[in-house]
Each structure stands twice: as structure tokens, then as C-alpha cells.
Design a protein around this motif. Structure first.
Motif, short mmCIF file in Angstrom:
data_model
loop_
_atom_site.label_atom_id
_atom_site.label_comp_id
_atom_site.label_asym_id
_atom_site.label_seq_id
_atom_site.Cartn_x
_atom_site.Cartn_y
_atom_site.Cartn_z
N PRO A 549 20.57 6.23 -42.94
CA PRO A 549 20.64 5.67 -41.70
C PRO A 549 22.06 6.72 -40.23
CG PRO A 549 21.76 5.40 -43.29
CD PRO A 549 20.75 6.08 -43.90
N LEU A 550 22.20 6.83 -39.71
CA LEU A 550 22.77 7.56 -38.23
C LEU A 550 24.26 6.85 -38.38
CD1 LEU A 550 19.88 7.74 -35.50
CD2 LEU A 550 20.30 9.41 -37.11
N ARG A 551 24.94 7.88 -38.13
CA ARG A 551 26.46 7.56 -38.78
C ARG A 551 27.29 7.59 -36.88
NH1 ARG A 551 27.77 11.48 -43.29
NH2 ARG A 551 26.86 13.37 -41.82
N SER A 552 26.94 8.59 -36.38
CA SER A 552 27.71 8.72 -34.66
C SER A 552 26.18 9.15 -33.67
CB SER A 552 28.30 9.57 -34.69
OG SER A 552 27.44 10.70 -35.04
N PHE A 553 26.45 8.77 -32.54
CA PHE A 553 25.78 9.46 -31.52
C PHE A 553 25.03 10.99 -31.63
CE2 PHE A 553 25.03 10.79 -27.55
CZ PHE A 553 24.24 10.86 -26.89
N GLU A 554 27.00 11.01 -31.54
CA GLU A 554 26.91 12.92 -32.05
C GLU A 554 25.25 13.51 -32.86
OE1 GLU A 554 30.04 11.38 -29.79
OE2 GLU A 554 29.22 11.03 -31.79
N GLU A 555 25.33 12.68 -34.15
CA GLU A 555 24.41 12.89 -35.15
C GLU A 555 23.34 12.52 -34.35
OE1 GLU A 555 24.19 12.05 -39.69
OE2 GLU A 555 24.36 10.63 -38.79
N LEU A 573 18.78 6.76 -29.80
CA LEU A 573 19.66 7.28 -28.97
C LEU A 573 20.77 6.22 -28.46
CD1 LEU A 573 17.43 11.08 -27.64
CD2 LEU A 573 19.44 10.45 -29.91
N ARG A 574 19.74 5.78 -27.42
CA ARG A 574 20.62 4.40 -26.58
C ARG A 574 21.33 3.71 -27.08
NH1 ARG A 574 15.80 5.09 -23.58
NH2 ARG A 574 15.05 3.55 -24.05
N ARG A 578 25.42 3.71 -27.05
CA ARG A 578 25.91 2.28 -26.50
C ARG A 578 26.95 2.09 -27.41
NH1 ARG A 578 20.54 0.52 -24.51
NH2 ARG A 578 21.17 -0.43 -26.55
N ALA A 579 26.48 1.99 -28.39
CA ALA A 579 27.56 1.48 -29.86
C ALA A 579 29.40 1.65 -30.25
CB ALA A 579 27.26 1.23 -30.71
N GLY A 582 33.69 3.01 -32.67
CA GLY A 582 33.79 2.57 -33.81
C GLY A 582 32.57 1.37 -34.54
N ALA A 583 31.76 1.28 -33.61
CA ALA A 583 30.32 0.00 -33.75
C ALA A 583 28.83 1.08 -34.34
CB ALA A 583 30.40 -0.59 -33.15
N ALA A 584 29.23 2.67 -34.15
CA ALA A 584 27.82 3.17 -34.83
C ALA A 584 27.17 2.87 -35.95
CB ALA A 584 28.47 5.29 -34.50
N ARG A 585 28.54 3.51 -37.09
CA ARG A 585 27.74 3.34 -38.05
C ARG A 585 27.23 1.67 -38.28
NH1 ARG A 585 30.59 6.46 -43.05
NH2 ARG A 585 31.32 7.92 -42.36
N ALA A 586 27.67 0.53 -38.18
CA ALA A 586 27.02 -0.70 -38.59
C ALA A 586 25.58 -0.64 -37.79
CB ALA A 586 28.30 -1.56 -38.00
N VAL A 587 26.09 0.39 -36.56
CA VAL A 587 24.65 -0.08 -35.35
C VAL A 587 23.02 0.79 -36.15
CG1 VAL A 587 23.48 0.43 -33.61
CG2 VAL A 587 25.36 -0.73 -33.49
N GLY A 588 23.67 2.20 -37.39
CA GLY A 588 23.01 2.89 -37.22
C GLY A 588 22.27 2.29 -38.74
#
Length: 624
Positions: A549-555, A573-574, A578-579, A582-588
Motif C-alpha cells: 500500500p502506498l503511504r504518500s504521494f511522495e512515495e 498518482l492523482r 489529491r488525498a 492527512g488522508a494519503a495512507r487511507a487512500v493507499g
């Protein structure tokens, strides 16, 4: 060319961000120079080639070109039979760079590139006194280009380099030694660059703050970092250096991670656009000198120069916060059955990957949390670190004994002889290890060129054949062993490989060699997986899907641009961008869960990678 309008010191502290050149070694290799030859010696045997590379970087917009003198010291040259040509090779390197500088119609600097006196292996047997003398000998040669053996006219007064760049130092004590020698010998500006691994520590374990604090107290005009890591990881290091340094900071990243393409050949995959985007971020973070290291070319430097042209030299500095949390649960549940039985019974395998670089006690705690959520098997992966760490076989055994879980040890063949591999496997089998994933592996990058100290007596195919033989009661020489082993043998396949046909052919060869199951590289989209499954039809070998699972846009951005063989769809990536943080881990997790739901009917199981600071976050994946 007319006389420079600014002194070297004034240029380094001027009003704009300077651009250094990129990799000399990469360009020489691309021109046909072997990876294991002495590149500085080309100053004597092929000066025209070296000159052409300097010209290319100057045309791309470089403000600083480095003489082809990295590793041109007595010890490194001695390994290739040129230990008695230190002065000749260094002076030739300066002459070639100076000639390119003289043909340039703008102010540029010539830097003497100075590597550590010793490689990581040599450090074990060569002390500080000899290292200091080796550095001294090279720097003395760089400060004066000496007589031209061809009789080419030049100035009456010898001209050495404009600046010295001490680069790719993995140990702070060696960098301090080199600065001391250089400052005793000359008053030209000194740029001192340490190299950091993915975990933002040097090989010696120093942090950016420690490096910046120590070097700021020495007579250096600039401090910084180069090599080993790509732009994204280096940005984090550079931000910390800027925060704690009292002098300007430099940054010269690699073009991502190298991809092994042959026994002693590598390639890098980052393009100029991605490089330029990060170079502007370097400049905005307060970096004063940007450039490239391994894998970079004039195309990268041209993009970088365009990106920072309008960025003024930094006047302010900033840092960034960091923090982690860890689970405290300690429960353990005994495992039932074996991986081989589950594969034979066509059960869907749910496994979790854990890296071997952490503390064993923390791995046991994480395993307990994950097993309670549905993980049945734990795949132990080798740590991607150049520093000392626990072996994957050792951690796999520790988890089996302390947490009562079944494990799969991922074993790489780099830097191990076949006799070492055989001894380790027989010992592990005697202690209860039954499952092994075979990989060729690559040494963790920390220095000038990947794999310079590596050993590959066998690759993953050879390791599979070794395990197959041990299962049949034969050792690596074909002699009968006292007992037969019962290893369940796995092998890797990469759905995102650049050459899918070659990758499938190699996967089939692994099956013929004795692999009982295949494990994909981490997958982030379905198309490549579907293609791989289709191409593998007829092998009748289970395929386990790796999901991280991706943890951030940077990753996601890093994987998409800096890691060979990984495909991140634009929509993914988009979504990660957008996440927001704060929400990047959940989106990943959501993206990975959707991918697994769609892929479940294609594969025989899944291996999901646990985040070190949040093993419980995998619950949605494990439940599905």
C-alpha cells in the motif's frame, strides 16, 4: 576565453543557484568503458572521450565540471595496476577539464573530484595515517597540472583546479580527515559531500544534523551530499543539511535506483522532467549547488539548469518534522499447517512481508498484531541497507521460535559464495526453516558505482538449482548429502519488467530449475499482472501477488520515477496527490484493497507489506 569575472569563492557564494555536472562514470560506461576498469586512467589512454563528456555538460549549462579524478588515488588505482601513476593521471584529468573550460565562453569552474582514500572493504585493514597520506598525494597532484608530456603550449605558471569536491564519503571521520589535508595544502574552496542511504544516515550511522554540525566547524566553503539515493530521498537529507549548516549546501543525487541488466552492467531510469522538478525543490529548500551523480547525463543537467535558472541563491533555511509510532501488542498464536500444504491444497495464501533490518522484538510484536488480523505466513525480506543488520534467515527463524508463525525467508545471492549459501541453508533447515524465496539481489547503493565490491557466484537460478539439489540429497558439487532437505522454493517474477518476454522466459526457467511457487514484485495496476498470468499459463505453478500500500504521494512519485520496473498509473498518482498528507495512507490502503479484490481470481495468494510504524493498518487488506 577571457579571464573569469568572478573568483571561485565568489561564484560559490553568488546570487544564483549553481549547476554542477552529472556523472562522468555513467557517460564513460555508455561509451563502452567496462564497469570494472579504472575510469581515471582514461585521462591517459582516451583523453578525447573525457574531453567530449566535459563539453557535453558545459553545453547543457553546467557551471562546474569535475575532472575525471574520482578514485584516482594510489589504492584505488593500484587495484588496476596504475598505483604508480597517481600524479600523471590526476594532472592529465585537470589538463583535459581546463582545456574544456578555456573553450567555454562563460565563467565556469573546474573541480578536482576526490573520493575516499579507501573502499568499504579496504577500510577494514587500512588506518587513518595511510588514508591521510593517500588523500594528500592525490590533492597535491590536483593543485598543479604539471608538465604536458605532449609538449602542448600552456601558461608558464601551472594551474591546478579552481575548487576541490570531496565526494561520496560514507564515513564522517574520513571526510574530516580529507578536509584537514586539503586545507593544509591549499586555499582553494573546499566542497565536502557525504553520502546517505535511504534511511538518511551515512554508512557510519551519522545523521544530516551531525554531518552539517561537524563540517560547519571546518574550513569548508560548502558542505553537502551526493550519490547513493535519488532526488526524492536526497531532498529530505538536503533540507536537514540546510537547517543545521552555517555554510552553503550542495546536493547531487543519483538518477534513481540502478537496475541490474547483466553480470556487471546497470542502468538508471529517471528522466529529465522528474529530475528538473526536484532540482527546483532543492533550490527552494535552500540548496546553493545542484548537480547529478550516478546515472545522470547531460540531458538531466540541461533540465536541471533550466529549472533553477531563475531561482536566487538561498538566504533562509528550514527543516522538517518527523515522527513515528509503534504498536505495543505482544500476543502470539501458533500456526497450523505448512505453506507447501496450503499451496498443494489450493488454499488462498495470505502472507505479510516484514523487513529484516528492524529489531527482532519489534518484528515479533508486529507479527502478533498481524496474525490476529488474519495473516497466516510471514515473508521476511532482506533489508535495503548498507550497514550491518540482521539476516533474513535469522529473523525468519526468530519469528518461528518466538511468535509461533510460519515464515518465508527471502535469500539473495549477492556477496555470497555458493558454499556460504549452502552452509546457511543446511543450518537453517536443521533449525526449522522450510520456505525460501530466491533472488539475485543487488548490493545497497552507497558510493560511486553499484556492486563494485559485490560477489555473484550464482544468481537466483543457481540458488534454485542448489535448493532443488539439496531436496534431492545432492550438494552443489553433485555429491550425496547426509540427509535430504524439504524446502518449498519460491522465485520472483516482475510483471512491470521493461522486457516482458525476457522476464517470462526467465520465470519459466526458474520453474524448470525447481521453483515451487512464484512471487510477483509489488504491483499497482492490473494490466501487467493479467499479462503475466496469461503468459505463465501451462507452468502449473502458483503465483503470489505482492501488494505494498502506498503511504504518500511522495512515495508514489518516487516509485513511479526512481525505481526501475515499477508502474504507477496516472490515476493512482492523482488520487494520492489529491488525498494530501492527512488522508494519503487511507487512500493507499483503499487502492490496494481494490486491486487485490480484482486480482484475487488471478492469483493463488497475496503477500502484503506492513508499514513498520502501523502494522494494524493492513486490517482491511487482510480481511478481504
Amino acid at each position: 576565453m577571457t579571464a573569469p569575472s568572478l573568483t571561485p569563492a565568489a561564484m560559490l557564494t553568488g546570487r544564483r543557484v549553481l549547476v554542477c555536472d552529472g556523472a562522468m562514470g555513467t557517460m564513460l560506461h555508455a561509451a563502452g568503458a567496462a564497469l570494472d576498469r579504472s575510469l581515471p586512467e582514461l585521462n591517459l589512454s582516451d583523453p578525447g572521450l573525457v574531453s567530449t563528456i566535459h563539453e557535453s555538460y558545459l553545453s547543457a549549462g553546467a557551471d562546474v565540471i569535475q575532472a575525471n579524478t574520482f578514485g584516482a588515488n594510489r589504492l584505488w588505482l593500484g587495484d588496476h595496476g596504475f598505483g604508480d601513476k597517481v600524479a600523471e593521471i590526476n594532472r592529465a584529468g585537470v589538463r583535459i577539464a581546463r582545456a574544456a573550460q578555456d573553450r567555454c565562453e562563460r565563467d565556469v569552474l573546474v573541480a578536482g573530484s576526490v573520493s575516499p582514500a579507501v573502499t568499504a572493504l579496504q577500510r577494514r585493514r587500512i588506518g587513518s595515517a595511510e588514508r591521510t597520506e593517500v588523500i594528500r598525494e592525490q590533492i597535491e597532484a590536483l593543485l598543479s597540472w604539471g608538465d604536458d608530456p605532449l609538449g602542448t603550449p600552456r601558461e608558464t605558471t601551472p594551474r591546478g583546479v579552481d575548487i576541490l569536491i570531496l565526494e561520496t564519503f560514507g564515513y564522517l571521520d574520513e571526510l574530516v580527515e580529507a578536509v584537514g589535508v586539503a586545507s593544509e595544502l591549499c586555499d582553494v574552496p573546499i566542497v565536502a559531500q557525504a553520502t546517505f542511504a535511504d534511511d538518511a544516515h551515512t554508512l557510519g550511522g551519522e545523521t544530516p544534523r551531525e554531518v552539517a554540525t561537524v563540517l560547519s566547524g571546518l574550513p569548508v566553503a560548502m558542505l553537502g551530499t551526493n550519490c547513493t539515493i535519488g532526488p526524492q530521498r536526497m531532498l529530505t537529507v538536503a533540507e536537514d543539511l540546510v537547517l543545521y549548516a552555517s555554510v552553503p549546501v550542495s546536493a547531487q543525487p543519483n538518477a534513481g535506483q540502478p537496475r541490474r541488466t547483466g553480470p556487471r552492467s546497470f542502468e538508471f531510469s529517471i528522466g529529465g522532467d522528474y529530475f528538473a522538478r526536484y532540482f527546483r525543490r532543492f533550490a527552494e529548500a535552500g540548496v546553493s549547488l545542484v548537480g547529478g551523480c550516478c546515472g545522470t547525463t547531460p540531458a538531466h543537467i540541461r533540465a536541471a539548469a533550466s529549472a533553477v535558472t531563475a531561482v536566487p541563491a538561498p538566504r533562509t533555511r528550514r527543516g522538517h518534522p518527523a515522527g513515528t509510532g509503534r504498536s505495543e501488542s505482544r500476543a502470539a498464536v501458533p500456526f497450523t499447517g505448512t505453506l507447501a500444504d496450503q499451496l498443494a491444497g489450493r488454499q488462498f495464501i495470505v502472507a505479510v512481508a516484514i523487513a529484516s533490518g528492524g529489531r527482532p522484538a519489534e518484528a515479533v510484536q508486529a507479527a502478533a498484531v498481524l496474525q490476529a488480523q488474519g495473516a497466516g505466513v510471514f515473508a521476511v525480506q532482506p533489508a535495503q541497507s548498507a550497514r550491518t543488520h540482521s539476516d533474513s534467515l535469522d529473523l525468519a527463524l526468530h519469528l518461528q521460535q518466538q511468535a509461533g508463525v510460519e515464515t518465508i525467508a527471502t535469500l539473495t545471492t549477492w556477496d555470497k559464495t555458493i558454499m556460504t549459501l549452502q552452509a546457511e541453508l543446511l543450518g537453517a533447515h536443521a533449525l526449522g526453516i522450510r520456505n525460501v524465496i530466491c533472488t539475485t539481489g543487488s548490493p545497497p547503493v552507497l558510493g560511486d558505482y553499484p556492486a563494485v565490491d559485490g560477489i555473484w557466484e550464482v544468481d537466483s537460478l543457481g540458488l534454485i538449482a542448489l535448493l532443488s539439489g539439496l531436496n534431492e540429497g545432492r550438494d552443489s558439487n553433485g555429491f550425496a548429502t547426509a540427509t535430504q532437505t524439504s524446502f518449498c522454493v519460491g522465485a520472483r517474477v516482475n510483471p512491470g519488467a521493461r522486457d516482458p518476454e525476457a522476464e517470462i522466459a526467465r520465470a519459466r526457467a526458474k520453474v524448470r530449475a525447481g521453483a515451487h511457487f512464484l512471487v510477483s514484485r509489488p504491483v499497482y495496476e492490473l494490466d501487467s499482472l493479467l499479462r503475466t498470468v496469461t503468459e505463465l499459463e501451462g507452468t502449473e505453478v502458483p503465483l503470489l501477488l505482492s501488494v505494498t500500500p502506498l503511504r504518500s504521494f511522495e512515495e508514489a512519485d518516487y516509485l513511479a520515477n526512481e525505481v526501475p520496473g515499477v508502474t504507477i498509473p496516472p490515476d493512482t498518482l492523482r488520487a494520492m496527490e489529491r488525498a494530501g498528507p492527512g488522508a494519503a495512507r487511507a487512500v493507499g490502503i483503499d487502492l490496494a484493497t481494490c486491486l487485490l479484490h480484482e486480482a484475487r481470481k488471478l492469483v493463488s495468494g497475496v503477500i502484503v507489506t506492513a508499514a513498520e510504524d502501523d502494522p494494524a493498518g493492513l486490517a482491511p487488506l487482510l480481511a478481504g
